[in-house]
Design an enzyme around this catalytic site. Structure first.
Site, PDB file in Angstrom:
ATOM      1  CD  GLU A  77      -2.871  -1.012  -0.050  1.00 18.05           C
ATOM      2  OE1 GLU A  77      -2.914   0.025  -0.727  1.00 18.05           O
ATOM      3  OE2 GLU A  77      -3.468  -2.054  -0.352  1.00 18.05           O
TER       4      GLU A  77
HETATM    5  C1  LIG Z   1       3.006  -9.691   0.581  1.00 17.65           C
HETATM    6  C2  LIG Z   1       2.654  -8.648  -0.414  1.00 17.65           C
HETATM    7  C3  LIG Z   1       1.320  -8.376  -0.693  1.00 17.65           C
HETATM    8  C4  LIG Z   1       0.977  -7.427  -1.656  1.00 17.65           C
HETATM    9  N1  LIG Z   1      -0.341  -7.229  -1.991  1.00 17.65           N
HETATM   10  C5  LIG Z   1      -0.639  -6.475  -3.073  1.00 17.65           C
HETATM   11  C6  LIG Z   1      -1.972  -6.440  -3.600  1.00 17.65           C
HETATM   12  O1  LIG Z   1      -2.894  -7.043  -3.055  1.00 17.65           O
HETATM   13  N2  LIG Z   1      -2.194  -5.724  -4.743  1.00 17.65           N
HETATM   14  C7  LIG Z   1      -1.201  -5.048  -5.387  1.00 17.65           C
HETATM   15  O2  LIG Z   1      -1.474  -4.435  -6.409  1.00 17.65           O
HETATM   16  N3  LIG Z   1       0.065  -5.051  -4.911  1.00 17.65           N
HETATM   17  C8  LIG Z   1       0.370  -5.756  -3.777  1.00 17.65           C
HETATM   18  N4  LIG Z   1       1.657  -5.792  -3.303  1.00 17.65           N
HETATM   19  C9  LIG Z   1       2.679  -5.009  -3.983  1.00 17.65           C
HETATM   20  C10 LIG Z   1       3.155  -3.835  -3.136  1.00 17.65           C
HETATM   21  O3  LIG Z   1       2.162  -2.854  -3.063  1.00 17.65           O
HETATM   22  C11 LIG Z   1       4.472  -3.348  -3.757  1.00 17.65           C
HETATM   23  O4  LIG Z   1       5.447  -4.334  -3.471  1.00 17.65           O
HETATM   24  C12 LIG Z   1       4.889  -2.001  -3.203  1.00 17.65           C
HETATM   25  O5  LIG Z   1       4.027  -0.992  -3.655  1.00 17.65           O
HETATM   26  C13 LIG Z   1       6.323  -1.625  -3.585  1.00 17.65           C
HETATM   27  O6  LIG Z   1       6.557  -1.802  -4.950  1.00 17.65           O
HETATM   28  P1  LIG Z   1       7.829  -2.638  -5.440  1.00 17.65           P
HETATM   29  O7  LIG Z   1       7.815  -3.928  -4.699  1.00 17.65           O
HETATM   30  O8  LIG Z   1       7.837  -2.685  -6.900  1.00 17.65           O
HETATM   31  O9  LIG Z   1       9.074  -1.827  -4.900  1.00 17.65           O
HETATM   32  P2  LIG Z   1       9.779  -0.622  -5.682  1.00 17.65           P
HETATM   33  O10 LIG Z   1       8.760   0.326  -6.170  1.00 17.65           O
HETATM   34  O11 LIG Z   1      10.744  -1.196  -6.643  1.00 17.65           O
HETATM   35  O12 LIG Z   1      10.564   0.073  -4.485  1.00 17.65           O
HETATM   36  C14 LIG Z   1      11.865  -0.339  -4.050  1.00 17.65           C
HETATM   37  C15 LIG Z   1      12.409   0.719  -3.083  1.00 17.65           C
HETATM   38  O13 LIG Z   1      12.525   1.974  -3.756  1.00 17.65           O
HETATM   39  C16 LIG Z   1      11.817   2.986  -3.083  1.00 17.65           C
HETATM   40  N5  LIG Z   1      11.214   3.900  -4.051  1.00 17.65           N
HETATM   41  C17 LIG Z   1      10.586   3.594  -5.204  1.00 17.65           C
HETATM   42  N6  LIG Z   1      10.156   4.705  -5.810  1.00 17.65           N
HETATM   43  C18 LIG Z   1      10.507   5.735  -5.022  1.00 17.65           C
HETATM   44  C19 LIG Z   1      10.342   7.155  -5.099  1.00 17.65           C
HETATM   45  N7  LIG Z   1       9.695   7.734  -6.116  1.00 17.65           N
HETATM   46  N8  LIG Z   1      10.829   7.911  -4.081  1.00 17.65           N
HETATM   47  C20 LIG Z   1      11.462   7.340  -3.032  1.00 17.65           C
HETATM   48  N9  LIG Z   1      11.651   6.027  -2.910  1.00 17.65           N
HETATM   49  C21 LIG Z   1      11.176   5.236  -3.889  1.00 17.65           C
HETATM   50  C22 LIG Z   1      10.771   2.251  -2.255  1.00 17.65           C
HETATM   51  O14 LIG Z   1      10.374   3.007  -1.100  1.00 17.65           O
HETATM   52  C23 LIG Z   1      11.504   0.977  -1.880  1.00 17.65           C
HETATM   53  O15 LIG Z   1      12.279   1.191  -0.743  1.00 17.65           O
HETATM   54  C24 LIG Z   1       2.003  -6.707  -2.309  1.00 17.65           C
HETATM   55  C25 LIG Z   1       3.352  -6.968  -2.015  1.00 17.65           C
HETATM   56  C26 LIG Z   1       3.675  -7.930  -1.100  1.00 17.65           C
HETATM   57  C27 LIG Z   1       5.130  -8.229  -0.860  1.00 17.65           C
END
Ligand SMILES: Cc1cc2nc3c(=O)[nH]c(=O)nc-3n(C[C@H](O)[C@H](O)[C@H](O)COP(=O)(O)OP(=O)(O)OC[C@H]3O[C@@H](n4cnc5c(N)ncnc54)[C@H](O)[C@@H]3O)c2cc1C
Length: 593
Positions: A434
């Site tokens: 989220e």
């Molecule tokens: C167990 C689990 C359940 C989930 N459930 C759902 C679900 O039901 N539906 C759904 O759609 N998604 C779901 N997710 C996905 C989740 O919302 C994403 O993993 C999350 O939004 C982060 O995206 P990412 O993993 O691609 O990380 P990334 O976006 O790659 O982020 C990696 C790092 O970079 C940082 N970062 C990225 N962009 C920026 C920025 N602009 N400024 C500063 N820092 C930044 C982040 O804070 C983080 O530390 C789930 C994930 C997990 C692990």
């Protein structure tokens, strides 16, 4: 292994004294939220959480959900627990009666949600996502979609999901690639979504996926994303279920925590989908859902913290180790000042985060129902400011508290059988999904502070000034000390806001380097504000009723002021003076190899 005990005394105190349940119950449509009804709901929710969900928390973690040939089997006992959840009408609490909801305030639903999540976070995720999907449909869905889906979702017969994430699109949803091609009155959806919570399971007869996708001629970026409903089973005109849609679960993830909650890879192959609202406006609808979901994830931080605290407290009273510093024989570890310090950090931060979340829940009720438009707008502005704080700060705090819980247990905390480790593993996702803490903090300082020159945050600080005058009337030594710490905290927020507003335009890197420290500062001070309000309310009640509870509340607020709120000025220094070094080491020099 200790058993979860619903913290009903504190929940009632927070609802009545801090979040204004009586005023909330006077809002139009909430006449049913009488003190007796609310009491009965809280008691029953406590029983369901402790008696049905808590016993499945550890076994669910050990067994996990299992995937086979596209189907997912939840752990033993989950199906029966979900049946009881539906039968008890728990999912229907906050929704309007027009589709079978019970029409109770968000504030009441929040207390129930905290208890169910405390007892079993992995289970509670299924209702959490369903409620978010219901909100989005209520606000943006056509009458026909509402008619077809809402009643069964509110009853819990069907569950909901939120399909945003794709391998290349996590925090940055502008990169979503899933496709939606129009075909008569519906669309054909194709693409892959990852990390979809309860994307597939055996708890309910249908799953209603809310999916973000692009139509072929949609503009690039966030302005070209639309929102679709894609049911697992097609819904026939008479409401009965038809054939299987092209939405398949390709696998589920193996992960650090919440093992019982299936995290699905979803593949959409020409699946039939129905547009929610208008084309290209999907992200704004999803934000409706995300705000509700962000609040709920913040509440997960509170819930896990509460459970971790209860477990650590029970252990600390039993574990005999070391001699009494004041003289004497072997004592339970709770007698050692450092263990007591850890327990008080757990207790005070949990209570502060709970109070802030419930106050925001009360404001959400006022923002949607207050007859005075000006007050509705004021409450909405406060909610918008505080949602990233509730989400980001309460979850970071939840992890800290769960980690302290492991420490209180010593070596046994690292061993799975005590359950302390599970809380830490489960809590760890809350600062990621989220929207990560970094994303919440960017939202806070960018959209909520810099864009409006800090107006709402400054209005809140003005309110704190008025509250300071109230605190000044108390002659209680603890309240006086709390007042001093809160006033220093508020000053630190004010100076940080001025810095952010001044720099967001001219030195954006410097402003955003302090985003997460600022979010933490806001959380600590907003939590301190609530603890100060709690101390004042408790002081007035000391002479009546539950003296031990009120005295402990004042002492806990004092502890929070002395040990947590005092961090505020150093966070201000980090925000204002700590930015330059953040980006100054070149990427290529970071690893000194
Ligand atoms: C167990 C689990 C359940 C989930 N459930 C759902 C679900 O039901 N539906 C759904 O759609 N998604 C779901 N997710 C996905 C989740 O919302 C994403 O993993 C999350 O939004 C982060 O995206 P990412 O993993 O691609 O990380 P990334 O976006 O790659 O982020 C990696 C790092 O970079 C940082 N970062 C990225 N962009 C920026 C920025 N602009 N400024 C500063 N820092 C930044 C982040 O804070 C983080 O530390 C789930 C994930 C997990 C692990």
């Amino acid at each position: 292994m200790s058993v979860y005990t619903a913290p009903l005394k504190d929940i009632r105190f927070v609802m009545n004294e801090l979040a204004g349940l009586a005023e909330v119950a006077r809002l139009p449509g909430y006449a049913d939220a009488t003190p007796d009804t609310v009491d009965a709901i809280l008691e029953e929710a406590g029983k369901f959480a402790s008696g049905v969900l808590d016993p499945l928390n550890h076994t669910g973690d050990e067994e996990g959900s299992q995937w086979k040939d596209g189907a997912v089997k939840t752990p033993k006992g989950f199906k029966e627990a979900y049946r009881q959840y539906v039968e008890g009408g728990w999912g229907a609490l906050p929704f309007g009666p027009e589709h079978g909801g019970q029409g109770l305030p968000k504030l009441v639903a929040t207390a129930v949600e905290e208890m169910l999540t405390s007892a079993n976070m992995a289970f509670s995720l299924c209702p959490l996502l369903t409620q978010g999907a219901i909100h989005a449909l209520e606000l943006a869905g056509s009458d026909a979609l509402k008619q077809a889906y809402l009643e069964n979702m509110i009853a819990g017969k069907w569950t909901g999901t939120m399909n945003l994430t794709e391998p290349q699109a996590g925090s940055d949803l502008a990169l979503v690639r899933s496709k939606a091609v129009r075909e008569g009155d519906h669309y054909r959806i194709s693409g892959q979504k990852i990390f979809i919570t309860y994307g597939e399971h055996d708890l309910a007869e249908n799953i209603v996926h809310l999916v973000l996708a692009r139509t072929p001629d949609a503009p690039e970026g966030v302005k070209g994303i639309s929102l679709f409903i894609v049911p697992k089973f097609m819904v026939k005109p008479d409401g009965s279920l038809g054939e299987r849609n092209g939405a398949k679960c390709a696998s589920i993830e193996h992960k650090l925590g919440i093992h019982a909650s299936p995290t699905a890879v979803m593949v959409y192959e020409n699946a039939v989908g129905y547009l929610v609202g208008e084309e290209n406006k999907g992200l704004s609808y999803m934000f409706i859902m995300m705000n509700a979901a962000r609040f709920s994830v913040g509440l997960e931080g509170v819930a896990i913290a509460e459970r971790a605290f209860q477990r650590a407290l029970a252990y600390a009273k039993e574990r005999l180790q070391g001699r009494d510093l004041a003289g004497g024989g072997t004592v339970a570890i709770i007698k050692h000042p450092d263990v007591r310090r850890m327990l008080m950090l757990m207790k005070s931060q949990t209570e502060a985060a709970r109070a802030l979340a419930y106050v925001v829940a009360g404001a959400l009720d006022a923002a949607s129902r207050h007859p005075d438009a000006k007050l509705r707008a004021q409450n909405q502005a406060f909610v918008d400011l505080m949602i990233p704080v509730v989400k980001g700060w309460s979850t970071e705090t939840g992890i800290d508290v769960a980690s302290l819980g492991v420490q209180v247990h010593g070596g046994m905390g690292f061993i799975e059988e005590t359950g302390a480790a599970q809380h830490l593993r489960d809590a760890r996702i809350t600062t990621i999904y989220e929207g990560t803490t970094g994303i919440q903090a960017n939202d806070l300082i960018g959209r909520k502070i810099a864009r409006e020159g800090g107006a709402t945050a400054k209005a809140w600080l003005q309110h704190l000034k008025g509250f300071d005058a109230e605190l000044a009337k108390s002659s209680n030594a603890d309240v006086k000390a709390i007042r001093t710490a809160l006033s220093a905290g508020a000053a630190a927020v004010g100076e940080s806001i001025d810095y952010i507003v001044a720099n967001a335009g001219k030195d954006v890197m410097a402003a955003f380097a302090g985003a997460v420290p600022f979010l933490k500062l806001m959380g600590i001070v907003a939590g301190g504000w609530q603890m100060a309000r709690a101390a004042l309310a408790a002081e007035k009640k000391l002479g009546s009723g539950d003296k031990a509870f009120y005295a402990a509340k004042i002492a806990t607020a004092r502890f929070y002021a002395d040990q947590v709120l005092v961090q505020a000025p150093s966070l201000r220094d980090t925000i204002i003076h700590g930015a330059s070094a953040v980006m100054s080491v070149p990427e290529d020099s970071m690893l000194a190899a």
